[in-house]
Design a protein around this motif. Structure first.
Motif, PDB file in Angstrom:
ATOM      1  N   GLN B  69       0.825  -1.224   0.000  1.00 10.83           N
ATOM      2  CA  GLN B  69       0.000   0.000   0.000  1.00 10.83           C
ATOM      3  C   GLN B  69       0.853   1.265   0.000  1.00 10.83           C
ATOM      4  N   LEU B  70       2.122   1.149   0.467  1.00  6.36           N
ATOM      5  CA  LEU B  70       2.985   2.334   0.531  1.00  6.36           C
ATOM      6  C   LEU B  70       4.175   2.200  -0.423  1.00  6.36           C
ATOM      7  N   ALA B  71       4.021   1.363  -1.429  1.00  2.15           N
ATOM      8  CA  ALA B  71       5.118   1.139  -2.376  1.00  2.15           C
ATOM      9  C   ALA B  71       5.427   2.382  -3.196  1.00  2.15           C
ATOM     10  N   ASP B  72       4.543   3.360  -3.139  1.00  2.03           N
ATOM     11  CA  ASP B  72       4.691   4.565  -3.961  1.00  2.03           C
ATOM     12  C   ASP B  72       5.317   5.724  -3.187  1.00  2.03           C
ATOM     13  N   ALA B  73       6.040   5.435  -2.104  1.00  2.00           N
ATOM     14  CA  ALA B  73       6.621   6.508  -1.279  1.00  2.00           C
ATOM     15  C   ALA B  73       7.417   7.498  -2.133  1.00  2.00           C
ATOM     16  N   GLU B  74       8.150   7.000  -3.107  1.00  2.00           N
ATOM     17  CA  GLU B  74       9.004   7.884  -3.920  1.00  2.00           C
ATOM     18  C   GLU B  74       8.187   8.746  -4.881  1.00  2.00           C
ATOM     19  N   GLN B  75       6.948   8.335  -5.127  1.00  2.00           N
ATOM     20  CA  GLN B  75       6.065   9.208  -5.928  1.00  2.00           C
ATOM     21  C   GLN B  75       5.336  10.206  -5.023  1.00  2.00           C
ATOM     22  N   ARG B  96      18.872   1.305   4.423  1.00  2.00           N
ATOM     23  CA  ARG B  96      18.492   1.479   3.015  1.00  2.00           C
ATOM     24  C   ARG B  96      17.270   2.408   2.914  1.00  2.00           C
ATOM     25  N   GLY B  97      16.299   2.190   3.778  1.00  2.00           N
ATOM     26  CA  GLY B  97      15.108   3.041   3.805  1.00  2.00           C
ATOM     27  C   GLY B  97      15.476   4.470   4.150  1.00  2.00           C
ATOM     28  N   LEU B  98      16.388   4.635   5.097  1.00  2.00           N
ATOM     29  CA  LEU B  98      16.821   5.989   5.475  1.00  2.00           C
ATOM     30  C   LEU B  98      17.461   6.698   4.291  1.00  2.00           C
ATOM     31  N   GLU B  99      18.323   5.962   3.568  1.00  2.69           N
ATOM     32  CA  GLU B  99      18.973   6.562   2.396  1.00  2.69           C
ATOM     33  C   GLU B  99      17.939   7.060   1.389  1.00  2.69           C
ATOM     34  N   ARG B 100      16.961   6.219   1.127  1.00  4.99           N
ATOM     35  CA  ARG B 100      15.910   6.616   0.169  1.00  4.99           C
ATOM     36  C   ARG B 100      15.141   7.828   0.696  1.00  4.99           C
ATOM     37  N   ALA B 101      14.838   7.806   1.984  1.00  8.89           N
ATOM     38  CA  ALA B 101      14.077   8.919   2.569  1.00  8.89           C
ATOM     39  C   ALA B 101      14.872  10.220   2.460  1.00  8.89           C
ATOM     40  N   LEU B 102      16.147  10.163   2.815  1.00  9.39           N
ATOM     41  CA  LEU B 102      16.969  11.379   2.764  1.00  9.39           C
ATOM     42  C   LEU B 102      17.132  11.849   1.318  1.00  9.39           C
ATOM     43  N   ALA B 103      17.316  10.896   0.410  1.00  3.68           N
ATOM     44  CA  ALA B 103      17.483  11.247  -1.008  1.00  3.68           C
ATOM     45  C   ALA B 103      16.234  11.954  -1.540  1.00  3.68           C
ATOM     46  N   HIS B 104      15.082  11.642  -0.954  1.00  2.00           N
ATOM     47  CA  HIS B 104      13.844  12.283  -1.420  1.00  2.00           C
ATOM     48  C   HIS B 104      13.454  13.482  -0.579  1.00  2.00           C
ATOM     49  N   GLY B 105      14.364  13.890   0.315  1.00  2.00           N
ATOM     50  CA  GLY B 105      14.137  15.165   0.993  1.00  2.00           C
ATOM     51  C   GLY B 105      13.453  15.084   2.346  1.00  2.00           C
ATOM     52  N   ALA B 106      13.413  13.889   2.951  1.00  2.00           N
ATOM     53  CA  ALA B 106      12.771  13.788   4.268  1.00  2.00           C
ATOM     54  C   ALA B 106      13.576  14.576   5.297  1.00  2.00           C
ATOM     55  N   ARG B 107      12.876  15.289   6.168  1.00  2.00           N
ATOM     56  CA  ARG B 107      13.548  16.075   7.213  1.00  2.00           C
ATOM     57  C   ARG B 107      13.251  15.559   8.624  1.00  2.00           C
ATOM     58  N   GLU B 108      12.413  14.512   8.706  1.00  2.00           N
ATOM     59  CA  GLU B 108      12.173  13.797   9.973  1.00  2.00           C
ATOM     60  C   GLU B 108      11.882  12.350   9.619  1.00  2.00           C
ATOM     61  N   VAL B 109      12.363  11.444  10.471  1.00  4.08           N
ATOM     62  CA  VAL B 109      12.083  10.033  10.219  1.00  4.08           C
ATOM     63  C   VAL B 109      11.617   9.357  11.505  1.00  4.08           C
ATOM     64  N   ALA B 110      11.135   8.134  11.334  1.00  2.00           N
ATOM     65  CA  ALA B 110      10.707   7.336  12.485  1.00  2.00           C
ATOM     66  C   ALA B 110      11.147   5.893  12.275  1.00  2.00           C
ATOM     67  N   VAL B 111      11.527   5.255  13.375  1.00  2.00           N
ATOM     68  CA  VAL B 111      11.827   3.819  13.336  1.00  2.00           C
ATOM     69  C   VAL B 111      10.758   3.102  14.173  1.00  2.00           C
ATOM     70  N   PHE B 112      10.620   1.805  13.918  1.00  2.00           N
ATOM     71  CA  PHE B 112       9.484   1.069  14.475  1.00  2.00           C
ATOM     72  C   PHE B 112       9.998  -0.142  15.253  1.00  2.00           C
ATOM     73  N   ALA B 113      10.067  -0.026  16.575  1.00  3.18           N
ATOM     74  CA  ALA B 113      10.569  -1.109  17.423  1.00  3.18           C
ATOM     75  C   ALA B 113       9.424  -1.804  18.147  1.00  3.18           C
ATOM     76  N   SER B 114       9.734  -2.936  18.743  1.00  2.68           N
ATOM     77  CA  SER B 114       8.733  -3.709  19.484  1.00  2.68           C
ATOM     78  C   SER B 114       9.179  -3.898  20.919  1.00  2.68           C
ATOM     79  N   ALA B 115       8.220  -3.838  21.829  1.00  2.00           N
ATOM     80  CA  ALA B 115       8.525  -4.113  23.237  1.00  2.00           C
ATOM     81  C   ALA B 115       8.560  -5.610  23.525  1.00  2.00           C
ATOM     82  N   THR B 116       8.060  -6.413  22.591  1.00  2.59           N
ATOM     83  CA  THR B 116       8.010  -7.867  22.856  1.00  2.59           C
ATOM     84  C   THR B 116       8.818  -8.633  21.811  1.00  2.59           C
ATOM     85  N   GLU B 117       9.348  -9.774  22.260  1.00  4.08           N
ATOM     86  CA  GLU B 117      10.115 -10.638  21.356  1.00  4.08           C
ATOM     87  C   GLU B 117       9.222 -11.223  20.266  1.00  4.08           C
TER      88      GLU B 117
END
Lengths: 315, 315
Positions: B69-75, B96-117
């Motif tokens: 559903q979000l495959a079009d981030a670069e568009q 790799r995702g960060l590189e793409r985000a920065l290359a497309h001009g992102a000025r804030e990012v988020a990472v997605f961690a889990s509290a459970t194994e």
């Protein structure tokens, strides 16, 4: 020690116990498009009692012309009145309704007042004061018969015609109902617009006017999704009686205007999580709401009912 | 006095201002069955900004295979990145995702961690510690580039495989994300089971561990109808950043398992009622959600959207 009362383990700032005043069979079914036969309504009430609900508003002895969904009060009530350990209040609109309720064995009744003139006019065809005058002999005769009376106070926060309802106006009508002899007052957010700050403000004003939280119940609607947040606020202010409707009955998600009652299951999920005892078994209650939903031919609008009936890990 | 700051008029015990972190275009659309074209997504973000939202999570630079559903981030991202006065964080799963985000001009990012194994394994195919190791260079490189990082922490209350999640476990992972350099942590109740007592307990434990409420956001799901009551509790504990999804996007009411995000409109109704400023115009936001619902071909699950789009006095 056998039989010892366990220390409350509820979260800090919350009561140890809440009594749920189940309104599904009355307020819920009254607002459903489908009408169920009397034996199904009675079975619904029996199932609610078996799930652990101890106060179940059973029906309304209103004139059948006004609420056709509850025109069978005289058939339903005899099928449930012998339930033991369960309080079964019934709504009575006037003296004629009270007579019918008492003749059929009701041991608790409720009257339905409005905090606003517009709704009193629309719903009762009277001014607020005229409706209180009408309730005066109803409450007096009930108390004479040893039957306690709950006073519903609707439109306590907002009114579709008048907008925000001033707190002083609500306090005035609440005091009048209290002076008539209503043991408990249920504060209704009939159109579901209330938010937690207004709830706190009204409860503080009522306490200052001599109506403390232990004489109050709260009755919130989920029209704008606020019912549980408002209930939480009421609990923090010492309210321990909460009205709710099994399965969110009365708030059809597919109706044009979803003016749903707070679902008992959504309330129970929160109370269980807070360690507040109710005596109600969530699983049996969900099973009851699913059983009734099949009879109504539509899914329950309760989020907890939906979540628990389709449990699967989320990817 | 011209230009004077008005005294806060919020209800006692609540913050004067809340920043809504709008997750509809990312977390919402990611969980919708329908996929929208990039220009519609971009128009959605523009409309959200016009409604007054100042933080809009725009998309995810995840591998297209994982989230089609979000495959079009670069568009999508180039169509919105020049919006002024709006923070537009994007999710990045790895370097790799960060590189793409920065290359497309992102000025804030988020990472997605889990509290459970269990969820780390299911969602990230790693242990919790391995995922934190993976995020270490992502956060470091972001900060080197002057790009602040939000850390999502999912399964903070319950986990579908593990049940209740111990507070100490959540605090441990939160501390690790904080130590990595995440400026803000968003506490996610991914399966929607949390109740207000647990929310209070976690916020107190995080404060005791050196992570105060002003570095936290809350991210509640309405699976059991608890999102707004939980949010209210977080506000009372000093949290002033709340994640929500316009129209309740991502929680389809007709899906088998309705794991919906808190609807921004339902949140806004409560915040407006509490006198808490957000800068968001409810009417424009509702119009935006109705516009998007037409494009998705289904009604919004937000109760406030439904109520405001069918306004009529209740009889």
């Amino acid at each position: 020690m056998p039989g010892a009362v366990l220390a409350p383990t509820s979260a800090p700032g919350y009561p140890a116990h809440v009594r749920i005043h189940e309104v599904g069979p009355r307020d819920g079914l009254q607002n459903e498009p489908a009408t169920l036969p009397p034996d199904v309504k009675a079975e619904f009430i029996h199932r609610l009692a078996a799930a652990g609900l101890t106060t179940i508003e059973a029906t309304s002895f209103v004139h059948p012309r006004w609420v056709p969904q509850l025109a069978d009060a005289e058939q339903v009530f005899p099928l449930v009145r012998d339930l033991t350990g369960v309080r079964l209040p019934v709504l009575v609109p006037n003296e004629r309704g009270l007579e019918r309720a008492l003749a059929h064995g009701a041991r608790e009744v409720a009257v339905f007042a409005s905090a606003t003139e517009s709704f009193a006019r629309a719903n009762l065809n009277r001014t607020v004061d005229e409706s209180l005058t009408m309730f005066t002999p109803v409450v007096a005769r009930s108390l004479d018969a040893g039957v306690p009376v709950r006073g519903y106070l609707s439109m306590c926060f907002g009114d579709p015609w008048e907008g925000d309802v001033p707190v002083t106006q609500v306090v005035r009508v609440a005091r009048r109902l209290s002076d008539l002899g209503c043991a408990e007052l249920s504060l209704g957010d009939t159109i579901g617009v209330a938010t937690p700050g207004r709830v706190a403000e009204l409860l503080n004003a009522l306490a200052a006017a001599g109506i403390p939280a232990d004489r109050l119940a709260v009755h919130f609607h989920d029209t704008y999704g606020q019912a549980l947040a408002n209930t939480l606020t009421a609990l923090r202010h010492g309210v321990t009686t909460v009205d709710a409707s099994a399965g969110g009955l009365g708030g059809c998600p597919y109706a044009k205007s979803a003016t749903g009652n707070l679902a008992t299951e959504d309330l129970l999920w929160m109370l269980n999580g807070l360690g507040i005892s109710t005596g109600v078994d969530l699983e049996r209650l969900v099973a009851t709401s699913l059983w009734l939903a099949r009879r109504l031919g539509r899914p329950s609008p309760s989020r907890t009912v939906r979540a628990l009936s389709h449990q699967e890990p989320r990817e």
